[in-house]
Scaffold this motif. Structure first.
Motif, PDB file in Angstrom:
ATOM      1  N   THR A   8      25.530   5.926 -36.921  1.00 10.50           N
ATOM      2  CA  THR A   8      24.605   7.002 -36.017  1.00 10.50           C
ATOM      3  C   THR A   8      25.268   7.602 -34.896  1.00 10.50           C
ATOM      4  O   THR A   8      24.941   8.795 -34.558  1.00 10.50           O
ATOM      5  CB  THR A   8      23.619   5.838 -34.971  1.00 10.50           C
ATOM      6  N   ARG A   9      26.282   7.146 -34.498  1.00 11.35           N
ATOM      7  CA  ARG A   9      27.360   7.997 -33.651  1.00 11.35           C
ATOM      8  C   ARG A   9      27.817   9.108 -34.166  1.00 11.35           C
ATOM      9  O   ARG A   9      27.944  10.145 -33.536  1.00 11.35           O
ATOM     10  CB  ARG A   9      28.422   6.906 -32.896  1.00 11.35           C
ATOM     11  N   ILE A  10      28.052   9.130 -35.591  1.00 12.08           N
ATOM     12  CA  ILE A  10      28.825  10.150 -36.167  1.00 12.08           C
ATOM     13  C   ILE A  10      27.826  11.182 -36.590  1.00 12.08           C
ATOM     14  O   ILE A  10      28.070  12.306 -36.387  1.00 12.08           O
ATOM     15  CB  ILE A  10      29.279   9.506 -37.352  1.00 12.08           C
ATOM     16  N   LYS A  11      26.535  10.566 -36.831  1.00  9.67           N
ATOM     17  CA  LYS A  11      25.403  11.432 -37.061  1.00  9.67           C
ATOM     18  C   LYS A  11      25.132  12.303 -35.833  1.00  9.67           C
ATOM     19  O   LYS A  11      25.013  13.798 -35.862  1.00  9.67           O
ATOM     20  CB  LYS A  11      24.272  10.795 -37.518  1.00  9.67           C
ATOM     21  N   VAL A  12      25.209  11.791 -34.606  1.00  8.85           N
ATOM     22  CA  VAL A  12      24.923  12.550 -33.441  1.00  8.85           C
ATOM     23  C   VAL A  12      25.865  13.619 -33.169  1.00  8.85           C
ATOM     24  O   VAL A  12      25.973  14.684 -32.768  1.00  8.85           O
ATOM     25  CB  VAL A  12      24.440  11.478 -32.450  1.00  8.85           C
TER      26      VAL A  12
ATOM     27  N   PRO B 198      18.967  11.307 -26.867  1.00  8.84           N
ATOM     28  CA  PRO B 198      18.208  10.389 -26.714  1.00  8.84           C
ATOM     29  C   PRO B 198      18.264   9.194 -27.944  1.00  8.84           C
ATOM     30  O   PRO B 198      18.110   8.275 -27.780  1.00  8.84           O
ATOM     31  CB  PRO B 198      16.664  10.888 -26.725  1.00  8.84           C
ATOM     32  N   GLU B 199      18.304   9.838 -29.255  1.00 11.58           N
ATOM     33  CA  GLU B 199      18.512   8.830 -30.361  1.00 11.58           C
ATOM     34  C   GLU B 199      19.828   8.037 -30.358  1.00 11.58           C
ATOM     35  O   GLU B 199      19.817   6.772 -30.494  1.00 11.58           O
ATOM     36  CB  GLU B 199      18.899   9.833 -31.608  1.00 11.58           C
ATOM     37  N   LEU B 200      20.954   8.587 -29.787  1.00  6.37           N
ATOM     38  CA  LEU B 200      22.240   7.880 -29.595  1.00  6.37           C
ATOM     39  C   LEU B 200      21.926   6.668 -28.523  1.00  6.37           C
ATOM     40  O   LEU B 200      22.348   5.420 -28.695  1.00  6.37           O
ATOM     41  CB  LEU B 200      23.207   8.541 -29.266  1.00  6.37           C
ATOM     42  N   LYS B 201      21.090   6.965 -27.592  1.00  3.02           N
ATOM     43  CA  LYS B 201      20.728   5.898 -26.416  1.00  3.02           C
ATOM     44  C   LYS B 201      19.830   4.940 -26.906  1.00  3.02           C
ATOM     45  O   LYS B 201      20.098   3.819 -26.623  1.00  3.02           O
ATOM     46  CB  LYS B 201      20.017   6.650 -25.330  1.00  3.02           C
ATOM     47  N   ALA B 202      18.845   5.316 -27.741  1.00  3.32           N
ATOM     48  CA  ALA B 202      17.995   4.314 -28.204  1.00  3.32           C
ATOM     49  C   ALA B 202      18.513   3.435 -29.343  1.00  3.32           C
ATOM     50  O   ALA B 202      18.415   2.157 -29.119  1.00  3.32           O
ATOM     51  CB  ALA B 202      16.553   4.958 -28.829  1.00  3.32           C
ATOM     52  N   ASN B 203      19.461   3.857 -30.120  1.00  4.32           N
ATOM     53  CA  ASN B 203      20.186   3.104 -31.059  1.00  4.32           C
ATOM     54  C   ASN B 203      21.057   2.155 -30.329  1.00  4.32           C
ATOM     55  O   ASN B 203      21.205   0.851 -30.858  1.00  4.32           O
ATOM     56  CB  ASN B 203      20.973   3.785 -32.073  1.00  4.32           C
ATOM     57  N   TYR B 204      21.935   2.712 -29.288  1.00  3.34           N
ATOM     58  CA  TYR B 204      22.881   1.933 -28.721  1.00  3.34           C
ATOM     59  C   TYR B 204      22.196   0.615 -27.945  1.00  3.34           C
ATOM     60  O   TYR B 204      22.435  -0.532 -27.812  1.00  3.34           O
ATOM     61  CB  TYR B 204      23.590   2.871 -27.417  1.00  3.34           C
ATOM     62  N   GLN B 205      21.012   0.922 -27.161  1.00  5.06           N
ATOM     63  CA  GLN B 205      20.148  -0.219 -26.690  1.00  5.06           C
ATOM     64  C   GLN B 205      19.784  -1.236 -27.513  1.00  5.06           C
ATOM     65  O   GLN B 205      19.939  -2.440 -27.310  1.00  5.06           O
ATOM     66  CB  GLN B 205      19.050   0.405 -25.809  1.00  5.06           C
ATOM     67  N   LEU B 206      19.447  -0.825 -28.745  1.00 10.44           N
ATOM     68  CA  LEU B 206      18.987  -1.831 -29.674  1.00 10.44           C
ATOM     69  C   LEU B 206      20.131  -2.737 -30.256  1.00 10.44           C
ATOM     70  O   LEU B 206      19.952  -3.865 -30.516  1.00 10.44           O
ATOM     71  CB  LEU B 206      18.263  -1.128 -30.671  1.00 10.44           C
ATOM     72  N   TYR B 207      21.297  -1.929 -30.330  1.00 10.32           N
ATOM     73  CA  TYR B 207      22.275  -2.506 -30.807  1.00 10.32           C
ATOM     74  C   TYR B 207      22.814  -3.472 -30.018  1.00 10.32           C
ATOM     75  O   TYR B 207      23.267  -4.574 -30.266  1.00 10.32           O
ATOM     76  CB  TYR B 207      23.534  -1.415 -31.042  1.00 10.32           C
TER      77      TYR B 207
ATOM     78  N   TYR C  73      20.066   4.353 -40.634  1.00 10.06           N
ATOM     79  CA  TYR C  73      21.088   3.538 -40.832  1.00 10.06           C
ATOM     80  C   TYR C  73      20.521   2.100 -40.257  1.00 10.06           C
ATOM     81  O   TYR C  73      20.835   1.031 -40.632  1.00 10.06           O
ATOM     82  CB  TYR C  73      22.546   3.870 -40.062  1.00 10.06           C
ATOM     83  N   MET C  74      20.199   2.218 -38.850  1.00  6.38           N
ATOM     84  CA  MET C  74      19.799   1.086 -38.131  1.00  6.38           C
ATOM     85  C   MET C  74      18.761   0.347 -38.881  1.00  6.38           C
ATOM     86  O   MET C  74      18.313  -0.781 -38.615  1.00  6.38           O
ATOM     87  CB  MET C  74      19.531   1.367 -36.465  1.00  6.38           C
ATOM     88  N   ARG C  75      17.552   1.078 -39.113  1.00  5.06           N
ATOM     89  CA  ARG C  75      16.378   0.687 -39.938  1.00  5.06           C
ATOM     90  C   ARG C  75      16.658   0.000 -41.254  1.00  5.06           C
ATOM     91  O   ARG C  75      16.224  -1.048 -41.306  1.00  5.06           O
ATOM     92  CB  ARG C  75      15.577   1.754 -40.358  1.00  5.06           C
ATOM     93  N   THR C  76      17.851   0.135 -41.809  1.00  4.09           N
ATOM     94  CA  THR C  76      18.211  -0.310 -43.148  1.00  4.09           C
ATOM     95  C   THR C  76      18.887  -1.889 -42.758  1.00  4.09           C
ATOM     96  O   THR C  76      18.627  -2.917 -43.451  1.00  4.09           O
ATOM     97  CB  THR C  76      19.160   0.324 -43.836  1.00  4.09           C
TER      98      THR C  76
END
Length: 440
Positions: free
Chosen positions: A260-264, A324-333, A363-366
């Motif tokens: 996710t980080r690489i994508k952003v 915002p996508e990076l932040k949302a995935n980080y919080q879930l992680y 990636y996180m959904r998978t």
């Protein structure tokens, strides 16, 4: 002339029938290479004839010349070492047969000393190639492999009973080929290694070597998230609880966060100088985004290139503000990471059952889908103390063994080397003592 006992002690010979005289060490060549020769004599009075069994009375067995043989010794110094041993010959009047004096330092019809063979076994417990072992022990690589095969017979699995707690994993031993291994999860002892990890081979192995009562005795089996293992375990271990290794859970979400980080990060790779600065920051300080937020430094200021004098927590907060996508995935992680580390199964279950935000990456959904699929086995990993730490450490050593040997074409030779490497290392001293008193 007096004999020299120092030579006997130097080359570790316990046979008192072998004598050495002063000046017995000479230098020469063998196959064009410098070597060291130690001359000795073997003689004694035989008690009986080894051919017909008659007792040696009234000089019925008498000495009849000597026969010289060259015996390979462990290397002394920097040159190959050989023992030029003059063996006493005898003649029996009763059976009209010739006899040769015997010694405990070598086996019958062999010119390699037991000390050299013991040295081969000791050095084979190290992560070294067979060619390197043959050079150190002054023997051919065929001899090294022959001794490894001989000793490996004592490490052969007898499949007597299974421990209550097992651990499954696999490792690569050739291009496109994977081997399966299972160990005792409590002690770390390797129980057996199979040449493939297919469900059919694993199933046939356990059914043919262990009874149903033995397999019912198994309480837990620790695995990674290989779906093939789950189906096999349910079929052949009816009472075993499946444990998903916690390391693989963390690894799963860690990789999803990285992708996710690489994508952003790649979205920010533009001509714009400000976006390029953000790109470089995300690329350089990726470890801070993977780190547990509870371990981020909040009181100690440190200088960071591209940021200046900052706190770790403030750097992470600034990088999360980039997208915002990076932040949302980080919080879930971080929520998932905390639940796994604290072994809070109910919290993990609630997180997995929540409806995912549109900002959550594919990636996180998978990863969430995979965690939901293995949720019953993840619960066992929070209950039981077992993990795949021991077997992963064994696999790392196996990979080193394969690298220094430049690979193995024969799986069974590789398996024998692995067994010796892990099972004989603690008893090197016993091997040396046994070689001293080995009778031919």
């Amino acid at each position: 002339m007096s004999t020299c006992n120092d030579i006997r002690n130097l080359i570790d010979i316990q046979d008192e029938n072998i004598t050495f005289l002063p000046g017995c060490v000479t230098y020469g060549e063998y196959k064009g290479k410098p070597c060291k020769y130690i001359s000795g004599e073997l003689t004694y009075e035989p008690t009986h004839c080894t051919k017909c069994g008659i007792k040696n009375e009234n000089y019925i067995i008498f000495k009849n010349g000597k026969q010289e043989s060259r015996i390979t010794l462990p290397m002394i110094g920097i040159a190959r070492s050989f023992l030029k041993l003059k063996k006493q010959r005898f003649f029996c009047k009763a059976c009209q047969c010739s006899l040769t004096a015997k010694t405990s330092i070598i086996e019958k019809n062999c010119h390699i000393s037991n000390q050299s063979k013991a040295m081969i076994v000791i050095k084979s417990t190290e992560a070294r190639s067979v060619k390197s072992l043959s050079n150190d022990c002054s023997v051919s690589w065929h001899t090294v492999q022959r001794e490894i095969n001989k000793v490996a017979q004592s490490t052969k699995s007898h499949h007597q009973a299974l421990p209550e707690n097992l651990s499954f994993d696999e490792f690569k031993y050739a291009k496109g080929l994977m081997a399966f291994e299972y160990i005792n999860a409590e002690t770390g002892d390797i129980l057996d290694i199979l040449g493939a990890r297919t469900s059919r081979i694993i199933k046939n192995h356990f059914i043919s070597n262990y009874s149903l009562n033995d397999r019912r005795h198994v309480k837990t089996i620790t695995i990674d998230m290989n779906a093939g293992y789950v189906n096999v375990i349910k079929e052949i271990f009816p009472r075993a609880s499946i444990i998903i290794d916690r390391f693989h859970l963390v690894q799963l979400i860690n990789r999803a966060m990285t992708k996710t980080r690489i994508k952003v990060m790649n979205r920010l790779k533009r001509v714009n100088n400000e976006d390029m600065k953000k790109y470089r920051r995300l690329k350089k300080y990726w470890r801070l985004l993977q780190k547990n937020e509870l371990k981020l430094k909040t009181t100690e200021y440190t200088y960071y290139p591209l940021f200046g004098q900052r706190l770790e927590k403030s750097i992470v907060e600034e990088m999360l503000a980039y997208d915002p996508e990076l932040k949302a995935n980080y919080q879930l992680y971080q929520r998932l990471l905390k639940a796994i580390n604290m072994r809070q199964f109910e919290t993990l279950k609630v997180i997995l059952e929540e409806r995912s935000s549109p900002l959550i990456s594919s990636y996180m959904r998978t990863s969430l889908k995979t965690l939901r699929k293995h949720l019953p086995y993840i619960k066992n990993s929070f209950i039981y103390p077992y993990n795949n730490g021991r077997i992963e450490g064994i696999n790392n050593k196996i990979k080193v063994l394969s690298k220094v040997a430049y690979g193995y074409r024969n799986f069974y030779n590789y398996k024998k080397r692995i067994m010796i490497h892990f099972k004989f290392k603690p008893i090197e001293t016993n091997l040396i003592k046994k070689s001293r008193y080995k009778v031919a």
